[in-house]
Design a protein around this motif. Structure first.
Motif, PDB file in Angstrom:
ATOM      1  N   ASP A  24       8.129   9.886   6.512  1.00 20.36           N
ATOM      2  CA  ASP A  24       6.972  10.498   5.874  1.00 20.36           C
ATOM      3  C   ASP A  24       7.413  11.826   5.256  1.00 20.36           C
ATOM      4  O   ASP A  24       8.569  12.242   5.425  1.00 20.36           O
ATOM      5  N   GLN A  28       2.603   1.528  -3.488  1.00 20.79           N
ATOM      6  CA  GLN A  28       1.619   1.827  -4.529  1.00 20.79           C
ATOM      7  C   GLN A  28       1.121   3.266  -4.431  1.00 20.79           C
ATOM      8  O   GLN A  28       0.698   3.847  -5.422  1.00 20.79           O
ATOM      9  N   ALA A  29       1.206   3.845  -3.227  1.00 21.42           N
ATOM     10  CA  ALA A  29       0.824   5.244  -3.038  1.00 21.42           C
ATOM     11  C   ALA A  29       1.940   6.200  -3.471  1.00 21.42           C
ATOM     12  O   ALA A  29       1.779   7.419  -3.402  1.00 21.42           O
ATOM     13  N   ARG A  79       0.833  -1.215   0.000  1.00 19.65           N
ATOM     14  CA  ARG A  79       0.000   0.000   0.000  1.00 19.65           C
ATOM     15  C   ARG A  79       0.864   1.259   0.000  1.00 19.65           C
ATOM     16  O   ARG A  79       0.574   2.226  -0.697  1.00 19.65           O
ATOM     17  N   VAL A  80       1.928   1.249   0.785  1.00 16.60           N
ATOM     18  CA  VAL A  80       2.824   2.411   0.877  1.00 16.60           C
ATOM     19  C   VAL A  80       3.486   2.675  -0.474  1.00 16.60           C
ATOM     20  O   VAL A  80       3.506   3.808  -0.971  1.00 16.60           O
TER      21      VAL A  80
END
Length: 90
Positions: free
Chosen positions: A76, A54-55, A51-52
């Motif tokens: 981040d 792909q974002a 998810r990280v």
């Protein structure tokens, strides 16, 4: 010197605090960027990593630590460290 840290648990909540070793910080570290870490415990560290990435975020693949976690670490956009891990099952 051994790392200085503690872990507190209450029900499903867990808080880990550590004191960073200033000798392990890179000389070019930006003092305005955080050296604090937030440790997140997803149910599936590999799905969290997908998810990280792909974002659009940069994150190394999960690896196994000497303290029996499968984790990856990233910063981040504000420079805060996120350690994302899952305990290894034995």
């Amino acid at each position: 010197d051994p790392p200085l840290w503690c872990s507190l648990e209450a029900g499903a909540a867990r808080l880990m605090l550590d004191q960073r070793d200033p000798h392990q910080l890179t000389p070019a570290a930006d003092p305005a960027r955080s050296q604090n870490a937030c440790y997140l415990y997803p149910d599936d560290v590999h799905a969290a990593h997908r998810r990280v990435t792909q974002a659009g975020f940069q994150a190394p693949s999960p690896s196994t630590t000497h303290y029996h976690m499968r984790e990856f670490r990233m910063q981040d956009p504000d420079g805060h460290w996120l350690w994302i891990g899952q305990p290894l099952t034995r």
